[in-house]
Design an enzyme around this catalytic site. Sequence first.
Site, PDB file in Angstrom:
ATOM      1  CB  SER A 149       7.447  24.441  19.361  1.00 36.13           C
ATOM      2  OG  SER A 149       6.816  23.203  19.118  1.00 36.13           O
ATOM      3  CE1 TYR A 162       6.727  23.531  24.744  1.00 34.79           C
ATOM      4  CE2 TYR A 162       5.620  22.932  22.702  1.00 34.79           C
ATOM      5  CZ  TYR A 162       6.776  23.150  23.418  1.00 34.79           C
ATOM      6  OH  TYR A 162       8.005  22.993  22.804  1.00 34.79           O
TER       7      TYR A 162
END
Length: 274
Positions: A149, A162
């Site tokens: 990501s 995350y």
Amino acid sequence: MNLLPFFGARRTHDADAVVTGAGSGIGRAFAVELARRGGRVVCADIDAAAAKQTVELIGDRALDRRCDVSVASDVSDLADVAEEWFGKPADIVVNNAGIGIGGNVIGDTPLTDWQRTLDVNLWGVIHGCHVFAPRLREHGRGGIVNVASAASFAAAPRMAAYNVSKAAVLALSETLAAELAGTGIAVTVLCPTFVKTNIIDNDGIEESAARLATKLMKWTGVSPDSVARTTLDAHDRGQLHVLPQLDAKFVWQVKRLTPGTYTRALGVAERLAR
């Protein structure tokens, strides 16, 4: 030295592939696109019904398999099932399975959220690389696509677990790419910003953070289909990093040119946005 990577090998065409997290979103898009390119696909997901739905979209060139990527034995079994179905090792492995967690600052984020996020987002990819990389080495060709990501380098506030999980996937992918350089086996790491998927539809994202993410996804999100196509095309070219959106490319450059200024500005912007 295997020179296929330097001559535009079409690895993702007519390839036998394994995709984790294939029940929805980017994973489903990867599976469908790989099948469209003439390959057979094992569609793995912790949600067995969702994996089966993806297979129904593809047809008899796909096989569904329930797999919890946080469990090493599940991933090892997945590789065995795929090899038996293909009659040979997989050519392409897409380590995509992941979850979204966010909304709390460090210290308020429950340790259970940290554990859950790292188990799936990081250990899932570690398991995928650990199990499939040796088989690909023996096979002598193919590739691994790891889905990270832009969070892997953007480090937005209130997303620590995350961010950490995806930063580690980026580092893992770069390490694996170095280890496999010149072997004919390509490694690609995908680092998108917002993609129109259901990743924020879970109880791990705090309500206000989910509302903001929903708005940003609506304004700037791209389709998972376009991300899958872009990534697989880049993988065919032997490209390591894939940043499929302009905002990801912009942040990548700014962070590296002015890391301190970027970090302070991001913190102020996040507080104003709330």
